[in-house]
Scaffold this motif. Structure first.
Motif, short mmCIF file in Angstrom:
data_model
loop_
_atom_site.label_atom_id
_atom_site.label_comp_id
_atom_site.label_asym_id
_atom_site.label_seq_id
_atom_site.Cartn_x
_atom_site.Cartn_y
_atom_site.Cartn_z
N UNK A 1 -49.61 -61.00 19.26
CA UNK A 1 -49.47 -62.02 18.23
C UNK A 1 -48.26 -61.70 17.37
N UNK A 2 -47.54 -62.73 17.00
CA UNK A 2 -46.35 -62.50 16.17
C UNK A 2 -46.77 -61.97 14.79
N UNK A 3 -46.00 -61.02 14.31
CA UNK A 3 -46.27 -60.42 13.00
C UNK A 3 -45.75 -61.34 11.89
N UNK A 4 -46.55 -61.52 10.86
CA UNK A 4 -46.14 -62.38 9.76
C UNK A 4 -45.18 -61.63 8.84
N UNK A 5 -44.03 -62.21 8.59
CA UNK A 5 -43.09 -61.61 7.65
C UNK A 5 -42.63 -62.68 6.66
N UNK A 6 -42.07 -62.22 5.56
CA UNK A 6 -41.62 -63.14 4.52
C UNK A 6 -40.11 -63.02 4.30
N UNK A 7 -39.49 -64.17 4.09
CA UNK A 7 -38.08 -64.18 3.69
C UNK A 7 -38.03 -64.82 2.32
N UNK A 8 -37.73 -64.00 1.32
CA UNK A 8 -37.64 -64.48 -0.06
C UNK A 8 -36.19 -64.81 -0.40
N UNK A 9 -36.00 -65.96 -1.00
CA UNK A 9 -34.64 -66.34 -1.38
C UNK A 9 -34.69 -67.20 -2.63
N UNK A 10 -33.52 -67.65 -3.07
CA UNK A 10 -33.49 -68.48 -4.28
C UNK A 10 -32.51 -69.63 -4.11
N UNK A 11 -32.25 -69.97 -2.86
CA UNK A 11 -31.35 -71.10 -2.60
C UNK A 11 -29.88 -70.81 -2.85
N UNK A 12 -29.56 -69.52 -3.09
CA UNK A 12 -28.16 -69.17 -3.38
C UNK A 12 -27.34 -69.09 -2.08
N UNK B 1 -42.30 -54.82 -3.61
CA UNK B 1 -41.13 -54.01 -3.91
C UNK B 1 -39.81 -54.76 -3.90
N UNK B 2 -39.88 -56.09 -3.80
CA UNK B 2 -38.64 -56.87 -3.79
C UNK B 2 -38.01 -56.87 -5.18
N UNK B 3 -36.73 -56.50 -5.24
CA UNK B 3 -36.01 -56.44 -6.52
C UNK B 3 -34.96 -57.54 -6.61
N UNK B 4 -34.38 -57.86 -5.44
CA UNK B 4 -33.32 -58.87 -5.41
C UNK B 4 -33.55 -59.78 -4.21
N UNK B 5 -32.90 -60.94 -4.26
CA UNK B 5 -32.92 -61.85 -3.11
C UNK B 5 -31.49 -62.00 -2.60
N UNK C 1 -36.29 -59.60 2.93
CA UNK C 1 -37.44 -59.75 3.82
C UNK C 1 -38.53 -58.81 3.37
N UNK C 2 -39.77 -59.17 3.64
CA UNK C 2 -40.87 -58.21 3.56
C UNK C 2 -41.48 -58.18 4.95
N UNK C 3 -41.38 -57.00 5.57
CA UNK C 3 -41.90 -56.80 6.92
C UNK C 3 -42.86 -55.63 6.87
N UNK C 4 -44.06 -55.84 7.37
CA UNK C 4 -45.09 -54.79 7.35
C UNK C 4 -45.25 -54.23 5.93
N UNK C 5 -45.16 -55.12 4.96
CA UNK C 5 -45.41 -54.72 3.58
C UNK C 5 -44.26 -54.03 2.87
N UNK C 6 -43.12 -53.86 3.56
CA UNK C 6 -41.98 -53.17 2.94
C UNK C 6 -40.80 -54.10 2.74
N UNK C 7 -40.05 -53.90 1.64
CA UNK C 7 -38.93 -54.78 1.32
C UNK C 7 -37.63 -54.37 2.02
N UNK C 8 -36.90 -55.37 2.48
CA UNK C 8 -35.57 -55.15 3.08
C UNK C 8 -34.61 -56.10 2.39
N UNK C 9 -33.85 -55.56 1.45
CA UNK C 9 -32.89 -56.36 0.69
C UNK C 9 -31.62 -56.51 1.50
#
Lengths: 78, 78
Positions: free
Chosen positions: A1-12, A52-56, A59-67
């Motif tokens: 099954x595909x792992x759920x990840x998040x991509x956080x952004x602000x339209x910039x 742990x997201x500080x900036x956009x 990504x958050x993958x497996x609970x960890x932030x990747x700026x």
């Protein structure tokens, strides 16, 4: 099954560019990506910060932030 | 044809983690990824710098740098 990840952004611009190069190119068989615009959905900022997201963009993958590069500080979206 | 992109790293923990989450999950049908360890191949630092890479881990896609989190400054690898 595909792992759920998040991509956080602000339209910039930096966000849109990262979205094009990463979100579009990630293997959809492996990752299921939910895109969240924190400028439009400020209520979701708490979940981003908790991961742990500080900036956009980030990504958050497996609970960890990747700026990726720097678009905006989360604190500036408040 | 898959687009050639570069993943620059230095063998650090942050690099290895980014490699696992991004290099492994990018769609190989769309991107052909060359992994370059700048700690082991310092001669390639000039090409990374020319593309705007300041820190590792970083991708260069379509000639532009995408820094992911922070592992090490390129200048510290000299």
């Amino acid at each position: 099954m595909a792992e759920k990840v998040y991509f956080y952004h602000a339209g910039c611009d930096v966000c849109a560019d990262a979205e094009r190069q990463f979100v579009e190119n990630l293997d959809k068989n492996k990752l299921k990506i939910e895109r969240v615009n924190l400028a439009e959905e400020p209520a979701k900022r708490a979940e981003a910060e908790a991961a742990g997201v500080k900036t956009v963009p980030a990504f958050v993958i497996a609970g960890k932030p990747y700026h990726i590069n720097f678009g905006a500080n989360l604190s500036d979206l408040k």
